[in-house]
Design an enzyme around this catalytic site. Structure first.
Site, PDB file in Angstrom:
ATOM      1  N   ARG A 167       0.805  -1.228   0.000  1.00  0.00           N
ATOM      2  CA  ARG A 167       0.000   0.000   0.000  1.00  0.00           C
ATOM      3  C   ARG A 167       0.831   1.268   0.000  1.00  0.00           C
ATOM      4  O   ARG A 167       0.325   2.362  -0.178  1.00  0.00           O
ATOM      5  CB  ARG A 167      -0.917   0.017   1.212  1.00  0.00           C
ATOM      6  N   ILE A 192       9.160  -1.092   6.034  1.00  0.00           N
ATOM      7  CA  ILE A 192       9.816  -0.186   6.980  1.00  0.00           C
ATOM      8  C   ILE A 192      11.328  -0.322   6.875  1.00  0.00           C
ATOM      9  O   ILE A 192      12.069   0.660   6.853  1.00  0.00           O
ATOM     10  CB  ILE A 192       9.339  -0.487   8.424  1.00  0.00           C
ATOM     11  N   GLY A 206      13.005   5.993  25.702  1.00  0.00           N
ATOM     12  CA  GLY A 206      13.174   4.585  25.331  1.00  0.00           C
ATOM     13  C   GLY A 206      14.575   4.335  24.809  1.00  0.00           C
ATOM     14  O   GLY A 206      15.062   5.079  23.955  1.00  0.00           O
ATOM     15  N   SER A 207      15.235   3.303  25.362  1.00  0.00           N
ATOM     16  CA  SER A 207      16.630   3.058  24.968  1.00  0.00           C
ATOM     17  C   SER A 207      16.820   1.677  24.347  1.00  0.00           C
ATOM     18  O   SER A 207      17.864   1.064  24.476  1.00  0.00           O
ATOM     19  CB  SER A 207      17.551   3.197  26.181  1.00  0.00           C
ATOM     20  N   ALA A 241      16.975  -0.579  20.699  1.00  0.00           N
ATOM     21  CA  ALA A 241      17.862  -0.342  19.550  1.00  0.00           C
ATOM     22  C   ALA A 241      17.494   0.942  18.797  1.00  0.00           C
ATOM     23  O   ALA A 241      18.374   1.751  18.470  1.00  0.00           O
ATOM     24  CB  ALA A 241      17.816  -1.543  18.614  1.00  0.00           C
ATOM     25  N   GLU A 281      15.083   6.011  30.220  1.00  0.00           N
ATOM     26  CA  GLU A 281      14.752   4.580  30.113  1.00  0.00           C
ATOM     27  C   GLU A 281      14.108   4.107  31.420  1.00  0.00           C
ATOM     28  O   GLU A 281      14.641   4.348  32.503  1.00  0.00           O
ATOM     29  CB  GLU A 281      16.038   3.785  29.831  1.00  0.00           C
ATOM     30  N   HIS A 327      45.041 -13.115  11.757  1.00  0.00           N
ATOM     31  CA  HIS A 327      45.700 -12.065  12.529  1.00  0.00           C
ATOM     32  C   HIS A 327      46.206 -10.982  11.584  1.00  0.00           C
ATOM     33  O   HIS A 327      46.740 -11.310  10.527  1.00  0.00           O
ATOM     34  CB  HIS A 327      46.883 -12.649  13.304  1.00  0.00           C
TER      35      HIS A 327
HETATM   36  C1  LIG Z   1      14.266   3.073  12.912  1.00  0.00           C
HETATM   37  C2  LIG Z   1      14.307   1.588  12.752  1.00  0.00           C
HETATM   38  C3  LIG Z   1      15.514   0.939  12.628  1.00  0.00           C
HETATM   39  C4  LIG Z   1      15.551  -0.447  12.480  1.00  0.00           C
HETATM   40  N1  LIG Z   1      16.756  -1.065  12.350  1.00  0.00           N
HETATM   41  C5  LIG Z   1      16.811  -2.397  12.204  1.00  0.00           C
HETATM   42  C6  LIG Z   1      18.040  -3.065  12.034  1.00  0.00           C
HETATM   43  O1  LIG Z   1      19.102  -2.446  12.017  1.00  0.00           O
HETATM   44  N2  LIG Z   1      18.032  -4.408  11.869  1.00  0.00           N
HETATM   45  C7  LIG Z   1      16.858  -5.128  11.885  1.00  0.00           C
HETATM   46  O2  LIG Z   1      16.898  -6.353  11.737  1.00  0.00           O
HETATM   47  N3  LIG Z   1      15.670  -4.522  12.040  1.00  0.00           N
HETATM   48  C8  LIG Z   1      15.612  -3.182  12.185  1.00  0.00           C
HETATM   49  N4  LIG Z   1      14.406  -2.569  12.315  1.00  0.00           N
HETATM   50  C9  LIG Z   1      13.189  -3.401  12.314  1.00  0.00           C
HETATM   51  C10 LIG Z   1      12.797  -3.783  10.882  1.00  0.00           C
HETATM   52  O3  LIG Z   1      12.577  -2.616  10.130  1.00  0.00           O
HETATM   53  C11 LIG Z   1      11.541  -4.639  10.915  1.00  0.00           C
HETATM   54  O4  LIG Z   1      11.755  -5.741  11.759  1.00  0.00           O
HETATM   55  C12 LIG Z   1      11.205  -5.148   9.516  1.00  0.00           C
HETATM   56  O5  LIG Z   1      10.944  -4.089   8.632  1.00  0.00           O
HETATM   57  C13 LIG Z   1       9.991  -6.071   9.579  1.00  0.00           C
HETATM   58  O6  LIG Z   1       9.711  -6.538   8.307  1.00  0.00           O
HETATM   59  P1  LIG Z   1       8.224  -6.949   7.884  1.00  0.00           P
HETATM   60  O7  LIG Z   1       8.340  -7.492   6.518  1.00  0.00           O
HETATM   61  O8  LIG Z   1       7.637  -7.794   8.939  1.00  0.00           O
HETATM   62  O9  LIG Z   1       7.371  -5.599   7.915  1.00  0.00           O
HETATM   63  P2  LIG Z   1       7.594  -4.139   7.292  1.00  0.00           P
HETATM   64  O10 LIG Z   1       8.975  -3.887   6.870  1.00  0.00           O
HETATM   65  O11 LIG Z   1       6.986  -3.206   8.267  1.00  0.00           O
HETATM   66  O12 LIG Z   1       6.695  -4.169   5.970  1.00  0.00           O
HETATM   67  C14 LIG Z   1       5.317  -4.311   6.028  1.00  0.00           C
HETATM   68  C15 LIG Z   1       4.727  -3.742   4.759  1.00  0.00           C
HETATM   69  O13 LIG Z   1       3.342  -4.058   4.710  1.00  0.00           O
HETATM   70  C16 LIG Z   1       2.636  -2.982   4.138  1.00  0.00           C
HETATM   71  N5  LIG Z   1       1.236  -3.096   4.543  1.00  0.00           N
HETATM   72  C17 LIG Z   1       0.740  -3.031   5.801  1.00  0.00           C
HETATM   73  N6  LIG Z   1      -0.587  -3.252   5.791  1.00  0.00           N
HETATM   74  C18 LIG Z   1      -0.934  -3.446   4.497  1.00  0.00           C
HETATM   75  C19 LIG Z   1      -2.162  -3.731   3.849  1.00  0.00           C
HETATM   76  N7  LIG Z   1      -3.302  -3.868   4.518  1.00  0.00           N
HETATM   77  N8  LIG Z   1      -2.155  -3.869   2.495  1.00  0.00           N
HETATM   78  C20 LIG Z   1      -1.005  -3.728   1.793  1.00  0.00           C
HETATM   79  N9  LIG Z   1       0.187  -3.483   2.365  1.00  0.00           N
HETATM   80  C21 LIG Z   1       0.221  -3.347   3.699  1.00  0.00           C
HETATM   81  C22 LIG Z   1       3.362  -1.763   4.692  1.00  0.00           C
HETATM   82  O14 LIG Z   1       3.144  -0.631   3.871  1.00  0.00           O
HETATM   83  C23 LIG Z   1       4.813  -2.233   4.669  1.00  0.00           C
HETATM   84  O15 LIG Z   1       5.452  -1.868   3.469  1.00  0.00           O
HETATM   85  C24 LIG Z   1      14.339  -1.181  12.453  1.00  0.00           C
HETATM   86  C25 LIG Z   1      13.106  -0.528  12.558  1.00  0.00           C
HETATM   87  C26 LIG Z   1      13.084   0.840  12.705  1.00  0.00           C
HETATM   88  C27 LIG Z   1      11.764   1.520  12.800  1.00  0.00           C
END
Ligand SMILES: Cc1cc2nc3c(=O)[nH]c(=O)nc-3n(C[C@H](O)[C@H](O)[C@H](O)COP(=O)(O)OP(=O)(O)OC[C@H]3O[C@@H](n4cnc5c(N)ncnc54)[C@H](O)[C@@H]3O)c2cc1C
Length: 482
Positions: free
Chosen positions: A36, A42, A196-197, A199, A219, A461
């Site tokens: 969407r 994310i 919040g602390s 990651a 935290e 090393h």
């Molecule tokens: C600031 C930040 C930093 C992060 N850093 C790390 C990191 O360094 N390493 C790490 O492993 N993780 C990190 N994460 C966490 C990581 O981003 C998430 O764990 C990961 O994106 C999860 O993947 P996902 O596929 O479950 O969901 P998402 O990446 O959230 O994707 C879900 C998708 O579904 C779509 N969607 C939702 N509902 C609908 C619907 N009804 N119809 C159509 N589409 C829909 C959304 O638009 C989105 O694009 C971080 C998160 C944040 C916020």
């Protein structure tokens, strides 16, 4: 008439959804993915990747500020233009976002643009998005399908998560930021409170501190990065404080007063005292909640728990033909967990033999602050809580040649072994590049490696990785360089 029937329909194109789609296509399943807002979810657009781009700018800034200690002279002062730093980060996201579009095309996966709702088992309706793409980098890929009804034998929900909001301290996008605003600031604040602390909070706190911002982290738990080993967390805290960050633990933001262009955070400490911290902005980083709403899950009777869909080790929900993976299926909310969960789920669906269920005990976690923190398996406290007899090894960066040569001599590698079996059950690190090092121990744990296997392994090393072996040797009283 357009073909609307698939073997697999995946809702959400984050690292969980898009990787699952690719594996499904490899397994010969006719696959479509519904999105969407942004291909890559994310992770690529607002999470893992753009934060690491920001943190890279921060790292270069930190190095430049210490140029003298490397025998280098930097004429004048290194400065950062916030719009340029943000533009680089957005550019990195845009490149990867485009890459996901390419991968969908290459693997002949249909992209359906819009918001999906499961109407009955085996059927979804895609309507207009309630969250149109917020960045110009996300044009609707050409040739994709749109609104309509689609059917599939298997539907996988991979809708991810969004920021959690605390009642009374809800983000407003102006004075109280979530990671969306913190990722794309329109100005560089002079002062920040980070609530919040975990990651996410610590990574932003680290980035902004490197940019010269006066940062206070609040935290509620007794340590920063509460899921990490206490000893590692304490070292990280000391290093962050040395960099000028203020950290309050066992403290909570009880109230936020909003001014016209600043906030006053009322912070309550354990002893009941309240201090008021004035800052330009507050970043709310108190966790994330699964996107389980408006998907038709209640009507189908899908079991949920604390804002996430309940699944078994293979991503199956309690409703036949409906699966969930990634953040929406519960913690740890990490991209690599989402990807792996997706691959397990689709391989099980396709009948691949010997698919292993998800083992959450072996998922590494990394925080890319300065200094970095990385871990896998049990912390010392958790191992003791489980009544396990353990051996603990430690090795400090200060005794490693490569760390000293790099000018990165603050850090620790800690290993935890089961005393009876010699099995490696936990590894915890703080210091330079540990987010790259941890994978060595993840592989070791996955192979159920014992101390003996690790001691027989030759490490190159000079490398930081030598400390991994030394930590193992230390657990058995055989450390060489300390
Ligand atoms: C600031 C930040 C930093 C992060 N850093 C790390 C990191 O360094 N390493 C790490 O492993 N993780 C990190 N994460 C966490 C990581 O981003 C998430 O764990 C990961 O994106 C999860 O993947 P996902 O596929 O479950 O969901 P998402 O990446 O959230 O994707 C879900 C998708 O579904 C779509 N969607 C939702 N509902 C609908 C619907 N009804 N119809 C159509 N589409 C829909 C959304 O638009 C989105 O694009 C971080 C998160 C944040 C916020």
């Amino acid at each position: 008439m357009a073909d609307t029937n698939y073997d697999v329909l995946i809702i959400g194109s984050g690292p969980g959804g898009y990787v699952t789609a690719i594996r499904a296509a490899q397994l010969g399943l006719k696959t479509a993915i519904v999105e969407r807002e942004h291909l890559g979810g994310i992770c690529l657009n607002w999470g893992c990747i753009p934060t690491k781009a920001l943190l890279r700018s921060a790292e270069i800034m930190d190095h430049a500020n210490h140029a003298k200690s490397y025998g280098l002279t930097l004429e004048g002062k290194m400065t950062a233009k916030v719009e340029d730093v943000v533009a680089r980060s957005r550019g990195v996201s845009a490149r990867l976002n485009g890459g996901v579009g390419f991968l969908m095309k290459k693997n002949k996966i249909d992209v359906i643009w819009g918001e999906a709702k499961v109407t009955k088992p085996g059927e979804i309706v895609v309507g207009a998005s309630s969250k149109p793409a917020v960045q110009p980098q996300n044009p609707v890929p050409k040739g994709v399908k749109g609104e309509g009804t689609y059917t599939a034998k298997h539907i996988i929900v991979a809708t991810g998560a969004r920021p959690r909001a605390l009642p009374g301290i809800e983000p407003d996008g102006k004075l109280i930021w979530t990671y969306f605003e913190a990722m794309k600031p329109d100005f560089m604040p002079k002062s920040l409170v980070v609530m919040g602390s975990g990651a996410i909070g610590i990574e932003f706190a680290s980035f902004y501190r490197s940019m010269g911002v006066d940062v206070t982290v609040v935290e509620v738990m007794s340590q920063v990065m509460p899921v990490e080993d206490a000893e590692i967390s304490a070292i990280a805290r000391k290093a962050l404080e040395k960099r000028g960050m203020k950290i309050l633990t066992e403290a909570k933001v009880a109230k936020v007063e909003k001014g016209s262009n600043s906030i006053k955070a009322h912070v309550e400490t354990k002893d009941g005292k309240v201090q008021v911290i004035e800052a330009d902005r507050l970043i709310s980083a108190v966790g994330v909640v699964g996107n389980i709403e408006n998907l038709g899950l209640e009507a189908l009777g899908v079991k949920t728990d604390r804002g996430c869909i309940v699944i078994d080790g293979y991503g199956k929900t309690n409703v036949a033909g409906l699966y969930a993976i990634g953040d929406v299926a519960g913690p740890p909310m990490l991209a690599h967990k989402a990807e792996h969960e997706g691959v397990i789920c689709i391989e099980k669906i396709a009948g691949v033999p010997n698919v292993h269920p998800m083992d959450k005990g072996k998922i590494p976690g990394c925080t890319y602050c300065n200094p970095q923190v990385a871990s896998v398996g049990l912390t010392e406290a958790k191992a003791k809580e489980q009544g396990r007899e353990i051996r603990v090894g430690r090795f400090s960066f200060g005794a490693n040649g490569k760390a000293i040569a790099l000018g990165e001599d603050n850090g620790l590698i800690k290993t935890i072994f089961d005393k009876k079996t010699g099995e490696l059950i936990g590894a915890h690190m703080v210091g330079a590049e540990v987010t790259e090092l941890i994978q060595g121990f993840v592989v070791a744990m996955n192979l159920e490696t014992t101390e003996e296997d690790l001691m027989h392994t030759i490490f190159p090393h000079p490398t930081l990785s030598e400390m991994m072996k030394e930590s193992v040797l230390d657990a058995y009283g055989k450390v060489l360089n300390a």
